[in-house]
Design an enzyme around this catalytic site. Structure first.
Site, PDB file in Angstrom:
ATOM      1  N   ASP A   1       0.884  -1.160   0.000  1.00 57.46           N
ATOM      2  CA  ASP A   1       0.000   0.000   0.000  1.00 57.46           C
ATOM      3  C   ASP A   1       0.922   1.210   0.000  1.00 57.46           C
ATOM      4  OD1 ASP A   1      -1.537   2.182   0.658  1.00 57.46           O
ATOM      5  OD2 ASP A   1      -2.659   1.174   2.258  1.00 57.46           O
TER       6      ASP A   1
ATOM      7  N   TYR B   1       0.691  -0.520  15.233  1.00 54.23           N
ATOM      8  CA  TYR B   1      -0.239  -0.606  14.124  1.00 54.23           C
ATOM      9  C   TYR B   1       0.173   0.347  13.006  1.00 54.23           C
ATOM     10  CZ  TYR B   1      -4.236  -0.134  11.194  1.00 54.23           C
ATOM     11  OH  TYR B   1      -5.034  -0.098  10.088  1.00 54.23           O
TER      12      TYR B   1
ATOM     13  N   LYS C   1      -2.639  -2.636   7.224  1.00 54.16           N
ATOM     14  CA  LYS C   1      -3.052  -4.029   7.110  1.00 54.16           C
ATOM     15  C   LYS C   1      -2.093  -4.830   6.248  1.00 54.16           C
ATOM     16  CE  LYS C   1      -6.829  -2.834   7.963  1.00 54.16           C
ATOM     17  NZ  LYS C   1      -6.219  -1.586   7.799  1.00 54.16           N
TER      18      LYS C   1
HETATM   19  C1  F6R Z   1      -6.273   1.122   6.386  1.00 52.72           C
HETATM   20  C2  F6R Z   1      -7.587   0.961   7.004  1.00 52.72           C
HETATM   21  C3  F6R Z   1      -8.354   2.072   7.562  1.00 52.72           C
HETATM   22  C4  F6R Z   1      -7.569   2.983   8.458  1.00 52.72           C
HETATM   23  C5  F6R Z   1      -8.445   4.157   8.928  1.00 52.72           C
HETATM   24  C6  F6R Z   1      -7.647   5.202   9.684  1.00 52.72           C
HETATM   25  O1  F6R Z   1      -5.914   0.029   5.619  1.00 52.72           O
HETATM   26  O2  F6R Z   1      -8.083  -0.093   7.066  1.00 52.72           O
HETATM   27  O3  F6R Z   1      -9.493   1.578   8.238  1.00 52.72           O
HETATM   28  O4  F6R Z   1      -7.042   2.295   9.547  1.00 52.72           O
HETATM   29  O5  F6R Z   1      -9.017   4.804   7.816  1.00 52.72           O
HETATM   30  O6  F6R Z   1      -6.599   5.595   8.863  1.00 52.72           O
HETATM   31  P1  F6R Z   1      -5.515   6.668   9.237  1.00 52.72           P
HETATM   32  O7  F6R Z   1      -4.982   6.309  10.587  1.00 52.72           O
HETATM   33  O8  F6R Z   1      -4.515   6.557   8.147  1.00 52.72           O
HETATM   34  O9  F6R Z   1      -6.228   7.996   9.260  1.00 52.72           O
HETATM   35 MG    MG Z   2      -4.003   2.272   3.072  1.00 54.87          MG
HETATM   36 MG    MG Z   3      -4.950  -2.055   2.008  1.00 57.65          MG
END
Ligand code: F6R
Ligand code: MG
Ligand code: MG
Length: 367
Positions: free
Chosen positions: A11, A228, A231
């Site tokens: 990603d 974290y 993913k």
């Molecule tokens: C990323 C994902 C999303 C993020 C969420 C918060 O693969 O699954 O659910 O964890 O949108 O993202 P951030 O922390 O980047 O604002």
């Molecule tokens: Mg992402």
């Molecule tokens: Mg992804």
């Protein structure tokens, strides 16, 4: 001649939020891969995306863990990160956990599934790619494909599958591996495969011919980074037909809904919804988790495809059921089992919270 199939993914930035990969990053990846093909570094390639993950599907003759191919993929991800930065995409470069490439992308963030084999007269392969889920999400489908006679009729009625398959399983926490032989080790094997957060199938082998049948990515981003960061969004390649399950037997597990970890903030369980390429776009609650299947025939390493295997109407019922399960789980909000268990949260936000609240906990029989 042996050919190696490498599926390498990362990603490198999402559009919009963590929904999909931007067309400009895909285009840049395509340009760089075309150049590498022209220079003879690879035999063939496809650039694909599932949600916000960019996948490079590469055929070549350098073998697994090759510096040439891993270096190429790393450079493509870096260049695409530049594109992502220029567009101010979300989480640009998020999976590239190191600044320097040391010859192999393993342990550096990107996911890798590789296999080397002698191309058969007809070499049929399906590459599965998932978004918003963790490594280990393939345990259940791989078990069904290669060990469950209710899924794979060939295990019972095809003489060349009757010997069964062996499963290489990784303990992703301890960095250990074990090989199980199906069918005789089935019950022992399921003790481990049933805990996909810790044990993940890395590869599957035909027991008589010792030919590789499937290979999956098993990297755990949170374990690499110690927090974290995103993913795993795993990939896997599965060989089909002949001494391997038929294409239909390989797709059959996705007609049933597998509930996986990795939805919203990597901290929720959700249905792994099979979708067509055009629907690999994560929206609701940043999901639900989804999987696509790209079918290929190989012709001297040239990728004939992809054919959109899970886009077919035969998977509509699974999609509908997945959406119903999504509703049920979502209605639970921050409660388990929608939210991951406390153990799994240990590797995400739980330690911060428990440290902050430590002094407010007191023995129940204090007074
Ligand atoms: C990323 C994902 C999303 C993020 C969420 C918060 O693969 O699954 O659910 O964890 O949108 O993202 P951030 O922390 O980047 O604002
Ligand atoms: Mg992402
Ligand atoms: Mg992804």
């Amino acid at each position: 001649m042996d050919v190696t199939l490498s599926v390498i993914k990362a990603d490198i930035g999402g559009w919009v939020g963590h929904s999909v990969t931007h067309p400009d990053t895909l285009r840049r990846a395509g340009e760089l891969m075309a150049e590498a093909k022209l220079q003879g570094h690879v035999i063939d390639y496809r650039v694909m995306n599932c949600g916000d993950d960019l996948q490079l599907i590469i055929t070549h003759s350098h073998g697994e863990e090759s510096k040439v191919v891993h270096g190429l993929a790393w450079d493509v991800f870096l260049e695409c990160t530049e594109v992502a930065r220029s567009l101010k995409l979300h989480g640009a470069g998020q999976d590239l956990l190191s600044d320097s490439f040391a010859g192999n992308v393993r342990g550096m963030g990107p996911g890798v599934a590789e296999m080397t084999f002698e191309e058969r007269q007809a070499e049929t392969i399906v590459v599965f790619m998932a978004d918003k889920t963790a490594s280990g999400a393939w345990n259940l489908p791989l078990y069904r494909m290669f060990a469950d006679p209710f899924n794979t009729a060939g295990l019972v009625i095809a003489p060349n599958l009757h010997c069964g398959f062996s499963f290489e399983v990784h303990d992703v926490y301890e960095g250990k591996r074990i090989v199980f032989s199906a069918p005789e080790d089935l019950y022992d094997m399921l003790v481990y495969l049933g805990s996909p957060g810790r044990f993940a199938v890395k590869s599957v082998w035909h027991r008589d011919s010792r030919q590789v049948a499937a290979s999956a990515s098993t990297q755990r981003l949170s374990l690499i980074a110690g927090r974290y960061v995103g993913k795993d969004d795993p990939v896997m390649a599965v060989r089909c037909q002949g001494t391997f399950p038929a294409v239909g037997e390989v797709l059959e597990p996705f007609a049933y809904v597998n509930i996986v970890a990795g939805w919203m903030r990597g901290s929720h369980h959700g249905p792994l919804m099979p979708v067509g390429f055009d629907d690999a776009r994560c929206t609701r609650f940043d999901g639900p988790p989804r999987v696509i299947g790209a079918g290929f025939q190989l012709a001297e390493g040239i990728l004939i495809g992809p054919c959109d295997m899970l886009g077919d109407v035969a998977f509509d019922t699974a999609r509908r059921k997945a959406l119903e399960i999504a509703d049920t789980l979502r209605s639970m909000g921050p409660f388990e089992p929608h939210r991951l268990s406390l153990d799994a949260m240990e590797y995400t936000t739980m330690p911060e919270v428990s440290e902050r609240l430590a002094s407010r906990f007191e023995p129940i029989n204090a007074g």
